[in-house]
Write a protein that holds these residues in place. Structure first.
Motif, mmCIF file in Angstrom:
data_model
loop_
_atom_site.group_PDB
_atom_site.id
_atom_site.type_symbol
_atom_site.label_atom_id
_atom_site.label_comp_id
_atom_site.label_asym_id
_atom_site.label_seq_id
_atom_site.Cartn_x
_atom_site.Cartn_y
_atom_site.Cartn_z
ATOM 1 N N GLU A 92 2.132 7.009 -7.001
ATOM 2 C CA GLU A 92 1.165 8.004 -7.479
ATOM 3 C C GLU A 92 1.755 9.401 -7.600
ATOM 4 O OE1 GLU A 92 -1.968 7.757 -4.619
ATOM 5 O OE2 GLU A 92 -2.737 5.877 -5.438
ATOM 6 N N ARG A 108 1.112 4.079 -2.984
ATOM 7 C CA ARG A 108 0.953 5.506 -2.673
ATOM 8 C C ARG A 108 2.146 6.301 -3.208
ATOM 9 N NH1 ARG A 108 0.236 8.355 3.233
ATOM 10 N NH2 ARG A 108 -0.161 10.418 2.393
ATOM 11 N N ARG A 125 0.847 -1.204 0.000
ATOM 12 C CA ARG A 125 0.000 0.000 0.000
ATOM 13 C C ARG A 125 0.881 1.253 0.000
ATOM 14 N NH1 ARG A 125 -4.031 -1.502 3.461
ATOM 15 N NH2 ARG A 125 -2.471 -1.484 5.091
#
Length: 113
Positions: free
Chosen positions: A102, A99, A95
């Motif tokens: 991005e 992140r 995760r």
């Protein structure tokens, strides 16, 4: 103890005299050495070339350009996970990597003791 994964965001660009400045925005702590235990099982087999460079006493910086490699390495770790705590740790790291992917102004640092 352990190797913490820290997501950093660049807050100012560097100049000829100064390095860029970063601030930590999220941490996946590893006080129980879960990551190191997983890496011990796969290290040297060529399956996790990026994570093989994690140093329990140093720091490994992974920029956004290498997030796809980091995610591939984490999938290999998931294959050797034996306990729910290991699988959960890998999910939290993945995760964090997604992140980071991005944004161009972020990086993950694996920080040992």
């Amino acid at each position: 103890m352990g190797v913490d994964a820290v997501l950093y965001r660049q807050i100012s660009a560097g100049s000829s005299r100064r390095r860029p400045a970063y601030v930590s925005i999220e941490v996946v702590a590893d006080p129980q050495d879960v990551l190191l235990g997983l890496l011990t099982r796969v290290r040297g087999g060529g399956r996790t070339p990026l994570l093989d460079r994690v140093d329990p006493l140093g720091e490994l910086t992974v920029d956004t350009d290498r997030m796809s490699q980091l995610l591939a390495d984490l999938r290999c770790l998931a294959e050797v996970a034996r306990a729910p705590a290991e699988a959960d740790h890998i999910r939290r790291l993945a995760r964090l990597a997604r992140r980071c992917a991005e944004r161009r102004d972020t990086e993950i640092r694996f920080e040992g003791d």
